[in-house]
Scaffold this motif. Structure first.
Motif, PDB file in Angstrom:
ATOM      1  N   ILE A  87      12.668  20.874 -25.955  1.00  0.00           N
ATOM      2  CA  ILE A  87      12.700  21.390 -24.581  1.00  0.00           C
ATOM      3  C   ILE A  87      12.467  22.892 -24.488  1.00  0.00           C
ATOM      4  CG2 ILE A  87      14.231  19.544 -23.814  1.00  0.00           C
ATOM      5  CD1 ILE A  87      16.544  21.569 -23.946  1.00  0.00           C
ATOM      6  N   GLY A  88      12.213  23.552 -25.626  1.00  0.00           N
ATOM      7  CA  GLY A  88      12.033  24.993 -25.612  1.00  0.00           C
ATOM      8  C   GLY A  88      13.348  25.726 -25.813  1.00  0.00           C
ATOM      9  N   GLY A  89      13.275  27.036 -25.900  1.00  0.00           N
ATOM     10  CA  GLY A  89      14.476  27.836 -26.119  1.00  0.00           C
ATOM     11  C   GLY A  89      14.494  28.441 -27.509  1.00  0.00           C
ATOM     12  N   ASP A  90      15.539  29.190 -27.794  1.00  0.00           N
ATOM     13  CA  ASP A  90      15.660  29.865 -29.080  1.00  0.00           C
ATOM     14  C   ASP A  90      15.933  28.868 -30.198  1.00  0.00           C
ATOM     15  OD1 ASP A  90      15.293  32.329 -27.874  1.00  0.00           O
ATOM     16  OD2 ASP A  90      17.451  32.659 -27.581  1.00  0.00           O
ATOM     17  N   HIS A 125      18.007   2.936 -15.812  1.00  0.00           N
ATOM     18  CA  HIS A 125      18.904   2.768 -16.958  1.00  0.00           C
ATOM     19  C   HIS A 125      19.781   4.010 -17.167  1.00  0.00           C
ATOM     20  CE1 HIS A 125      17.079  -0.979 -18.151  1.00  0.00           C
ATOM     21  NE2 HIS A 125      15.887  -0.427 -18.228  1.00  0.00           N
ATOM     22  N   PRO A 126      20.777   4.229 -16.317  1.00  0.00           N
ATOM     23  CA  PRO A 126      21.692   5.363 -16.526  1.00  0.00           C
ATOM     24  C   PRO A 126      22.488   5.215 -17.817  1.00  0.00           C
ATOM     25  CG  PRO A 126      22.565   3.876 -14.860  1.00  0.00           C
ATOM     26  CD  PRO A 126      21.164   3.424 -15.138  1.00  0.00           C
ATOM     27  N   GLU A 127      22.506   3.988 -18.367  1.00  0.00           N
ATOM     28  CA  GLU A 127      23.243   3.755 -19.612  1.00  0.00           C
ATOM     29  C   GLU A 127      22.706   4.617 -20.755  1.00  0.00           C
ATOM     30  OE1 GLU A 127      22.891  -0.229 -17.392  1.00  0.00           O
ATOM     31  OE2 GLU A 127      21.582   1.450 -17.928  1.00  0.00           O
ATOM     32  N   ILE A 128      21.412   4.948 -20.694  1.00  0.00           N
ATOM     33  CA  ILE A 128      20.816   5.747 -21.768  1.00  0.00           C
ATOM     34  C   ILE A 128      21.501   7.107 -21.858  1.00  0.00           C
ATOM     35  CG2 ILE A 128      18.706   6.896 -22.546  1.00  0.00           C
ATOM     36  CD1 ILE A 128      17.119   4.586 -21.356  1.00  0.00           C
ATOM     37  N   GLU A 129      21.673   7.759 -20.712  1.00  0.00           N
ATOM     38  CA  GLU A 129      22.345   9.058 -20.713  1.00  0.00           C
ATOM     39  C   GLU A 129      23.844   8.901 -20.927  1.00  0.00           C
ATOM     40  OE1 GLU A 129      21.240  11.390 -17.324  1.00  0.00           O
ATOM     41  OE2 GLU A 129      19.282  11.880 -18.202  1.00  0.00           O
ATOM     42  N   PHE A 168      22.059  10.193 -24.749  1.00  0.00           N
ATOM     43  CA  PHE A 168      20.693  10.703 -24.742  1.00  0.00           C
ATOM     44  C   PHE A 168      20.426  11.507 -23.471  1.00  0.00           C
ATOM     45  CE2 PHE A 168      20.065   7.887 -28.209  1.00  0.00           C
ATOM     46  CZ  PHE A 168      18.898   8.266 -28.843  1.00  0.00           C
ATOM     47  N   LYS A 169      19.668  12.580 -23.617  1.00  0.00           N
ATOM     48  CA  LYS A 169      19.265  13.396 -22.480  1.00  0.00           C
ATOM     49  C   LYS A 169      17.791  13.128 -22.177  1.00  0.00           C
ATOM     50  CE  LYS A 169      22.589  17.126 -23.243  1.00  0.00           C
ATOM     51  NZ  LYS A 169      22.792  18.600 -23.324  1.00  0.00           N
ATOM     52  N   TYR A 170      17.458  13.174 -20.903  1.00  0.00           N
ATOM     53  CA  TYR A 170      16.083  12.896 -20.495  1.00  0.00           C
ATOM     54  C   TYR A 170      15.275  14.185 -20.432  1.00  0.00           C
ATOM     55  CZ  TYR A 170      12.117  11.127 -17.834  1.00  0.00           C
ATOM     56  OH  TYR A 170      10.847  10.788 -17.427  1.00  0.00           O
ATOM     57  N   ASN A 171      14.110  14.159 -21.051  1.00  0.00           N
ATOM     58  CA  ASN A 171      13.177  15.279 -21.029  1.00  0.00           C
ATOM     59  C   ASN A 171      12.058  14.929 -20.049  1.00  0.00           C
ATOM     60  OD1 ASN A 171      11.282  17.255 -21.471  1.00  0.00           O
ATOM     61  ND2 ASN A 171      11.194  17.009 -23.697  1.00  0.00           N
ATOM     62  N   ALA A 172      12.225  15.341 -18.797  1.00  0.00           N
ATOM     63  CA  ALA A 172      11.279  14.957 -17.747  1.00  0.00           C
ATOM     64  C   ALA A 172       9.891  15.531 -17.984  1.00  0.00           C
ATOM     65  CB  ALA A 172      11.810  15.407 -16.384  1.00  0.00           C
ATOM     66  N   THR A 173       9.801  16.663 -18.663  1.00  0.00           N
ATOM     67  CA  THR A 173       8.502  17.280 -18.924  1.00  0.00           C
ATOM     68  C   THR A 173       7.627  16.389 -19.792  1.00  0.00           C
ATOM     69  OG1 THR A 173       9.479  19.487 -18.778  1.00  0.00           O
ATOM     70  CG2 THR A 173       7.336  19.312 -19.856  1.00  0.00           C
TER      71      THR A 173
END
Length: 223
Positions: free
Chosen positions: A96-99, A146-150, A154-159
């Protein structure tokens, strides 16, 4: 400590830093990555159904795996281009980017900069009629369904239209203790915890892959 004070300490200990860098980037990292690969490979071999993968994080930063039911093309070795989707080991900053950290060891250990993750990514080229835009719309819909995934971590990467699971960092004290005792695999409880979560969430990702095949179609199977 000021930058000048830090610079003085670095200069005074430069020879130790040279030795530390060689040891860190060589023996320590090799032992850690090999232990992680062994732990992941053994876990994957123990789950139901047949899975394939490549486990070579030290030399190529390449640890990926997927069930054979996700295979799109025939082949004698694991290549992510041969599968509709796969899981792979990486770091959050790449997802997701970042340091990021300077060394992989830092990312595996508890820290405030970056974290190791397990990613779930599709290989869009293996679907007959699917653009990146198509996949993002599809993945957004499935993430809502499927909210069960989060809920399972797990986090969703919409990009990217993908998901990732943050792996808890290894306690440095636990790492040191097991490194000294040549039992480094015993320090990898966070890896096992993450794999347990991945196994629980896998049925949802499997459903997503099967729905994607139905929606976008299969390419012709060829090596």
């Amino acid at each position: 400590m000021s930058n000048k004070q830090a610079a003085c300490l670095i200069v005074e200990n430069i020879q130790y830093l040279e030795q530390a860098k060689k040891l860190l980037e060589g023996e320590i990292t090799e032992n850690l990555h090999n232990a992680v690969d062994t732990k992941i490979r053994d876990y994957i071999e123990g789950v139901d159904n047949q899975w394939s993968g490549v486990f070579n994080f030290y030399e190529e930063n390449n640890t990926q795996f997927a069930p054979e039911s996700w295979r799109a093309k025939d082949g004698t070795e694991f290549k992510h281009q041969y599968f509709y989707a796969r899981y792979f080991l990486g770091c959050e900053s790449d997802a997701i980017g970042g340091d990021g950290t300077e060394w992989w060891l830092s990312t595996f250990l508890k820290n405030d900069v970056d974290h190791m993750v397990f990613n779930f990514y599709p290989w869009i080229d293996n679907y007959l009629k699917c653009t990146k835009k198509d996949w993002k719309i599809f993945a957004n819909e499935k993430n809502q369904i499927h909210p069960e995934i989060e809920q399972l971590g797990f986090k969703y990467n919409a990009t990217e239209g993908a998901w990732y699971l943050i792996i808890e960092g290894i306690d440095p004290v636990v790492f040191i203790e097991n490194y000294e005792n040549d039992s480094l695999e015993d320090a990898l409880a966070p890896i096992i915890d993450a794999l347990n979560k991945l196994e629980k969430v896998h049925p949802f990702f499997n459903e997503i892959v099967q729905k994607a095949i139905t929606k976008f179609g299969r390419i012709e199977n060829e090596e």
